[in-house]
Design a protein around this motif. Structure first.
Motif, PDB file in Angstrom:
ATOM      1  N   LEU A 111      15.504  -4.431  43.661  1.00  0.00           N
ATOM      2  CA  LEU A 111      16.284  -3.296  44.015  1.00  0.00           C
ATOM      3  C   LEU A 111      17.584  -3.897  45.056  1.00  0.00           C
ATOM      4  O   LEU A 111      18.749  -4.023  44.955  1.00  0.00           O
ATOM      5  N   ILE A 112      16.961  -4.663  46.143  1.00  0.00           N
ATOM      6  CA  ILE A 112      17.911  -5.340  46.999  1.00  0.00           C
ATOM      7  C   ILE A 112      18.456  -6.694  46.167  1.00  0.00           C
ATOM      8  O   ILE A 112      19.705  -6.624  46.463  1.00  0.00           O
ATOM      9  N   LYS A 113      17.970  -7.202  45.363  1.00  0.00           N
ATOM     10  CA  LYS A 113      18.957  -8.221  44.690  1.00  0.00           C
ATOM     11  C   LYS A 113      20.067  -7.411  43.795  1.00  0.00           C
ATOM     12  O   LYS A 113      21.178  -8.091  43.673  1.00  0.00           O
ATOM     13  N   SER A 114      19.793  -6.342  43.084  1.00  0.00           N
ATOM     14  CA  SER A 114      20.728  -5.740  42.488  1.00  0.00           C
ATOM     15  C   SER A 114      21.870  -5.245  43.125  1.00  0.00           C
ATOM     16  O   SER A 114      22.860  -5.089  42.735  1.00  0.00           O
ATOM     17  N   VAL A 115      21.447  -4.653  44.329  1.00  0.00           N
ATOM     18  CA  VAL A 115      22.459  -4.068  45.284  1.00  0.00           C
ATOM     19  C   VAL A 115      23.505  -5.476  45.580  1.00  0.00           C
ATOM     20  O   VAL A 115      24.569  -4.897  45.699  1.00  0.00           O
ATOM     21  N   LYS A 116      23.018  -6.362  46.281  1.00  0.00           N
ATOM     22  CA  LYS A 116      23.568  -7.519  46.627  1.00  0.00           C
ATOM     23  C   LYS A 116      24.556  -8.012  45.656  1.00  0.00           C
ATOM     24  O   LYS A 116      25.530  -8.267  45.562  1.00  0.00           O
ATOM     25  N   SER A 117      24.260  -8.052  44.362  1.00  0.00           N
ATOM     26  CA  SER A 117      24.883  -8.411  43.251  1.00  0.00           C
ATOM     27  C   SER A 117      25.999  -7.535  43.023  1.00  0.00           C
ATOM     28  O   SER A 117      27.199  -8.132  42.754  1.00  0.00           O
ATOM     29  N   ALA A 118      25.640  -6.279  42.909  1.00  0.00           N
ATOM     30  CA  ALA A 118      26.788  -5.121  42.723  1.00  0.00           C
ATOM     31  C   ALA A 118      27.876  -5.293  43.852  1.00  0.00           C
ATOM     32  O   ALA A 118      28.975  -5.251  43.498  1.00  0.00           O
ATOM     33  N   ARG A 125      21.907  -4.672  35.590  1.00  0.00           N
ATOM     34  CA  ARG A 125      20.955  -3.917  34.817  1.00  0.00           C
ATOM     35  C   ARG A 125      19.567  -4.441  35.143  1.00  0.00           C
ATOM     36  O   ARG A 125      19.538  -5.498  34.745  1.00  0.00           O
ATOM     37  N   LEU A 126      18.830  -3.843  35.869  1.00  0.00           N
ATOM     38  CA  LEU A 126      17.536  -3.922  36.263  1.00  0.00           C
ATOM     39  C   LEU A 126      16.353  -3.360  35.247  1.00  0.00           C
ATOM     40  O   LEU A 126      16.585  -2.264  34.920  1.00  0.00           O
TER      41      LEU A 126
END
Length: 127
Positions: A111-118, A125-126
């Motif tokens: 979740l954290i990785k995806s938020v930072k990427s966005a 897409r996780l």
């Protein structure tokens, strides 16, 4: 500080997301909504860096809310959240210019990785 709105109709899931996100010092959940209509109303009153929207919610679903929020606040990062690995939802979310599509079965690290990427301009897409 990254100001976040979480829109999720299940209180325990919403609280869990908030706890996970706030493990990052720069993330701050400043508003919560239990449906898409409330999320849109929050975005009319306040500016958010990131809006996390559950796809299936009462009154107004996340896809509809995301479309309205995107039109009113094109700079806001929008991540869609769902329990369903459904291509139709993903395509609809991307058509509405969401920045990512996350499945609820991921862990806090993802979740954290995806938020930072966005937030850094990535399309996420996780699985």
């Amino acid at each position: 500080m990254i100001d976040i709105l979480i829109a999720e109709d299940q209180v325990l899931v919403r609280q869990g997301l908030k706890m996970m996100l706030e493990t990052e010092a720069e993330f701050r959940v400043v508003a919560e909504a239990s449906n898409g209509k409330e999320a849109v109303e929050w975005c009319e009153r306040k500016s958010f860096d990131l809006v996390l929207l559950d796809i299936r919610m009462p009154e107004m679903n996340g896809l509809e809310a995301g479309k309205i929020i995107r039109n009113q606040h094109p700079q806001t990062i929008i991540l869609m959240l769902t329990t369903f690995n459904d291509e139709e939802y993903a395509l609809e979310a991307l058509k509405n210019k969401a920045n990512g599509y996350l499945l609820k079965d991921g862990d806090s690290f993802e979740l954290i990785k995806s938020v930072k990427s966005a937030l850094n301009g990535g399309l996420e897409r996780l699985h």
